[in-house]
Each structure stands twice: as structure tokens, then as C-alpha cells.
Design a protein around this motif. Structure first.
Motif, PDB file in Angstrom:
ATOM      1  N   GLY A   4      -3.923 -17.392 -16.542  1.00 12.85           N
ATOM      2  CA  GLY A   4      -4.886 -17.100 -15.473  1.00 12.85           C
ATOM      3  C   GLY A   4      -4.208 -16.802 -14.158  1.00 12.85           C
ATOM      4  N   LEU A   5      -3.142 -17.566 -13.838  1.00 11.64           N
ATOM      5  CA  LEU A   5      -2.417 -17.337 -12.594  1.00 11.64           C
ATOM      6  C   LEU A   5      -1.699 -15.995 -12.621  1.00 11.64           C
ATOM      7  CD1 LEU A   5      -1.574 -18.372  -9.856  1.00 11.64           C
ATOM      8  CD2 LEU A   5       0.324 -19.607 -10.950  1.00 11.64           C
ATOM      9  N   ILE A   6      -1.112 -15.673 -13.778  1.00 10.95           N
ATOM     10  CA  ILE A   6      -0.424 -14.383 -13.917  1.00 10.95           C
ATOM     11  C   ILE A   6      -1.406 -13.231 -13.703  1.00 10.95           C
ATOM     12  CG2 ILE A   6       0.736 -12.858 -15.552  1.00 10.95           C
ATOM     13  CD1 ILE A   6       1.991 -15.369 -16.787  1.00 10.95           C
ATOM     14  N   ILE A   7      -2.581 -13.329 -14.294  1.00  7.89           N
ATOM     15  CA  ILE A   7      -3.604 -12.278 -14.134  1.00  7.89           C
ATOM     16  C   ILE A   7      -4.019 -12.157 -12.677  1.00  7.89           C
ATOM     17  CG2 ILE A   7      -5.968 -11.628 -14.701  1.00  7.89           C
ATOM     18  CD1 ILE A   7      -5.506 -12.897 -17.459  1.00  7.89           C
ATOM     19  N   ALA A   8      -4.171 -13.299 -12.009  1.00  6.15           N
ATOM     20  CA  ALA A   8      -4.568 -13.286 -10.597  1.00  6.15           C
ATOM     21  C   ALA A   8      -3.519 -12.601  -9.741  1.00  6.15           C
ATOM     22  CB  ALA A   8      -4.801 -14.712 -10.111  1.00  6.15           C
ATOM     23  N   LEU A   9      -2.239 -12.904 -10.021  1.00  4.74           N
ATOM     24  CA  LEU A   9      -1.155 -12.258  -9.270  1.00  4.74           C
ATOM     25  C   LEU A   9      -1.129 -10.753  -9.499  1.00  4.74           C
ATOM     26  CD1 LEU A   9       1.728 -14.864  -9.784  1.00  4.74           C
ATOM     27  CD2 LEU A   9       0.541 -14.313  -7.647  1.00  4.74           C
ATOM     28  N   VAL A  11      -3.659  -8.859 -10.274  1.00  4.85           N
ATOM     29  CA  VAL A  11      -4.803  -8.283  -9.550  1.00  4.85           C
ATOM     30  C   VAL A  11      -4.492  -8.153  -8.067  1.00  4.85           C
ATOM     31  CG1 VAL A  11      -7.181  -8.692  -8.838  1.00  4.85           C
ATOM     32  CG2 VAL A  11      -6.513  -9.066 -11.218  1.00  4.85           C
ATOM     33  N   ILE A  12      -3.896  -9.202  -7.484  1.00  2.65           N
ATOM     34  CA  ILE A  12      -3.565  -9.173  -6.052  1.00  2.65           C
ATOM     35  C   ILE A  12      -2.568  -8.058  -5.750  1.00  2.65           C
ATOM     36  CG2 ILE A  12      -2.403 -10.446  -4.214  1.00  2.65           C
ATOM     37  CD1 ILE A  12      -3.583 -13.016  -5.446  1.00  2.65           C
ATOM     38  N   ILE A  13      -1.540  -7.946  -6.595  1.00  6.65           N
ATOM     39  CA  ILE A  13      -0.535  -6.891  -6.395  1.00  6.65           C
ATOM     40  C   ILE A  13      -1.176  -5.504  -6.502  1.00  6.65           C
ATOM     41  CG2 ILE A  13       1.526  -5.827  -7.402  1.00  6.65           C
ATOM     42  CD1 ILE A  13       2.408  -8.675  -8.210  1.00  6.65           C
ATOM     43  N   ALA A  14      -2.075  -5.351  -7.484  1.00  6.98           N
ATOM     44  CA  ALA A  14      -2.743  -4.062  -7.658  1.00  6.98           C
ATOM     45  C   ALA A  14      -3.581  -3.708  -6.432  1.00  6.98           C
ATOM     46  CB  ALA A  14      -3.616  -4.088  -8.904  1.00  6.98           C
ATOM     47  N   VAL A  15      -4.266  -4.699  -5.870  1.00  7.24           N
ATOM     48  CA  VAL A  15      -5.091  -4.468  -4.680  1.00  7.24           C
ATOM     49  C   VAL A  15      -4.215  -4.068  -3.501  1.00  7.24           C
ATOM     50  CG1 VAL A  15      -6.568  -5.579  -2.970  1.00  7.24           C
ATOM     51  CG2 VAL A  15      -6.979  -5.965  -5.400  1.00  7.24           C
ATOM     52  N   ALA A  19      -4.348  -0.530  -1.559  1.00  2.36           N
ATOM     53  CA  ALA A  19      -4.602  -0.467  -0.118  1.00  2.36           C
ATOM     54  C   ALA A  19      -3.512   0.317   0.591  1.00  2.36           C
ATOM     55  CB  ALA A  19      -4.709  -1.872   0.458  1.00  2.36           C
ATOM     56  N   ALA A  20      -2.259   0.098   0.195  1.00  2.89           N
ATOM     57  CA  ALA A  20      -1.146   0.837   0.807  1.00  2.89           C
ATOM     58  C   ALA A  20      -1.258   2.323   0.520  1.00  2.89           C
ATOM     59  CB  ALA A  20       0.184   0.294   0.282  1.00  2.89           C
ATOM     60  N   ALA A  21      -1.675   2.668  -0.699  1.00  3.97           N
ATOM     61  CA  ALA A  21      -1.833   4.082  -1.053  1.00  3.97           C
ATOM     62  C   ALA A  21      -2.919   4.735  -0.220  1.00  3.97           C
ATOM     63  CB  ALA A  21      -2.158   4.207  -2.536  1.00  3.97           C
ATOM     64  N   VAL A  22      -4.023   4.003  -0.015  1.00  7.44           N
ATOM     65  CA  VAL A  22      -5.123   4.545   0.804  1.00  7.44           C
ATOM     66  C   VAL A  22      -4.659   4.779   2.231  1.00  7.44           C
ATOM     67  CG1 VAL A  22      -7.362   3.995   1.827  1.00  7.44           C
ATOM     68  CG2 VAL A  22      -6.969   3.580  -0.606  1.00  7.44           C
ATOM     69  N   LEU A  23      -3.939   3.799   2.785  1.00  6.35           N
ATOM     70  CA  LEU A  23      -3.439   3.943   4.157  1.00  6.35           C
ATOM     71  C   LEU A  23      -2.474   5.118   4.277  1.00  6.35           C
ATOM     72  CD1 LEU A  23      -2.852   0.195   5.108  1.00  6.35           C
ATOM     73  CD2 LEU A  23      -4.645   1.712   5.958  1.00  6.35           C
TER      74      LEU A  23
END
Length: 218
Positions: A4-9, A11-15, A19-23
Motif C-alpha cells: 500500500g505504501l509503495i502504491i501511494a508513493l 501515485v505521488i510521484i506520478a502526480v 504537474a511538472a509537465a503541465v507547468l
């Protein structure tokens, strides 16, 4: 580390990456921030100054110009057209020696007509034409703004008597850069440079005409 923690990390990295790509895309977009500054150059700084340092307001104005005029495609000039415009500009520069105010007024009219011939808004719509020119010729549009202002100084009830000879000379010199950009063949014109080449040879000598005026006055 739990699944679960790995999946959360992940997801956070993907977000964060998204966000960096959008900027980055916004920065490259000519309708936003850095893209507008690169596209408009000195015109960007003038817009910010006109909005008293409010960059957001300036960028909204510039983005609206891009939205309205960004898709404009400049119409190529026929060689005969180009040579007529070049001859008129040379005549205006020569006329400056004895009639500077008339020469400046002719330069103002000439740029307006030439811009209209290239496909920019015409029929006396100066502000709209200037906005469109600023999108496609941002680094030289100030010359047109200045020569138009000087040409109309002292008109319509103004009390300052109009611009002085040196101010008119500087306005014409600055406006010439935009004229040359508009009159020269673009890469879409098939490389027809005969008229432009003639103008380059003629104009190489014309700045001395302005100096002759100064010599007469000294």
C-alpha cells in the motif's frame, strides 16, 4: 515497505511528474507567462508598465492579442508592389530634409497601407492593426507606434505645437525597421528578393539625408 505504501508513493510521484509537465507546457505556450515574454520581448515589458507592474493583467492582454491575431498569415507582396512601397519610403526620407512633418505623416500612412496589404487589419483601424502587428513583429512595432504618435502630435486641438525635428527624425529611423520587415520577402514568398535588394542599395545612403537636415540647422 508495504504494498500500500509503495502504491501511494508511485501515485505521488506520478502526480508530481504530471504537474511538472503541465507547468513546462504552460511555460512554452505563447499564450502564458514565459511564452508570452519570449514572443513579445520589449512589447511584454511595455504592457507590464502600462498595467502599472501588474504582470497578470499584462499577460491577459497579450494572450488576448495572440488569440485574436495569432493565426494571421501574411500575404506576400508582388515584386511591383514591393518596389512601389520602397520608392515611397525613399521619397519620404528625402522629403524629410525640407518638410519633416509631411515626411513623418507619409511614413505613418505608408506603414498602415503596407500592413494592410500584407493582410493585417486596415481601413483606419489603427489600434487593431497595431495589436496584430505586435503579435507578429513585436520587436519592431514600437517604431510604428512612435511615428504614428509623432505624426498626430499637435493635431485635434493639442496645444504643444507638435513634435520637434529631432523627435520626428528618431521616430522615422525607428519606424524604418518595421517597414523593412514588412516589405522584404518572407520565406513563404518564394525568395523573390529583387525589389528588396534594390531598396537595400538605395537605403544604404539615405540616412545621410537626415544628417543634412541637422547640418542646415547648425
Amino acid at each position: 515497505m508495504s504494498t500500500g505504501l509503495i502504491i501511494a508513493l508511485i501515485v505521488i510521484i506520478a502526480v508530481v511528474v504530471a504537474a511538472a509537465a503541465v507547468l513546462m507546457l504552460r511555460a512554452r505556450d505563447p499564450r502564458h507567462g514565459g511564452g508570452l515574454k519570449r514572443r513579445f520581448g520589449p512589447e511584454y515589458d511595455r504592457a507590464v508598465a502600462r498595467h502599472d507592474g501588474d504582470t497578470k493583467a499584462a499577460e491577459r492582454e497579450l494572450a488576448e492579442r495572440v488569440e485574436r491575431h495569432g493565426d494571421l498569415r501574411e500575404r506576400p507582396l508582388e515584386p511591383a508592389e514591393r518596389e512601389r512601397y520602397e520608392a515611397r519610403w525613399t521619397a519620404a526620407q528625402e522629403r524629410f530634409v525640407d518638410a519633416p512633418r509631411d515626411a513623418v505623416a507619409e511614413a505613418d500612412r505608408l506603414i498602415a497601407e503596407l500592413a494592410g496589404a500584407r493582410g493585417f487589419p486596415a481601413d483606419g483601424h489603427y489600434e487593431d492593426q497595431l495589436a496584430a502587428l505586435s503579435v507578429h513583429h513585436a520587436h519592431h512595432v514600437e517604431g510604428y507606434r512612435r511615428v504614428h504618435r509623432v505624426a498626430h502630435a499637435g493635431v485635434n486641438g493639442a496645444h504643444d505645437g507638435g513634435a520637434g525635428t529631432e523627435e520626428m527624425r528618431e521616430a522615422m529611423v525607428e519606424a524604418r525597421a518595421l517597414f523593412e520587415e514588412l516589405v522584404r520577402p518572407s520565406r513563404h514568398d518564394g525568395g523573390r528578393r529583387t525589389g528588396a535588394d534594390h531598396a537595400a542599395r538605395r537605403d544604404h545612403h539615405t540616412p545621410s539625408l537626415f544628417h543634412r537636415r541637422q547640418a542646415k540647422e547648425s
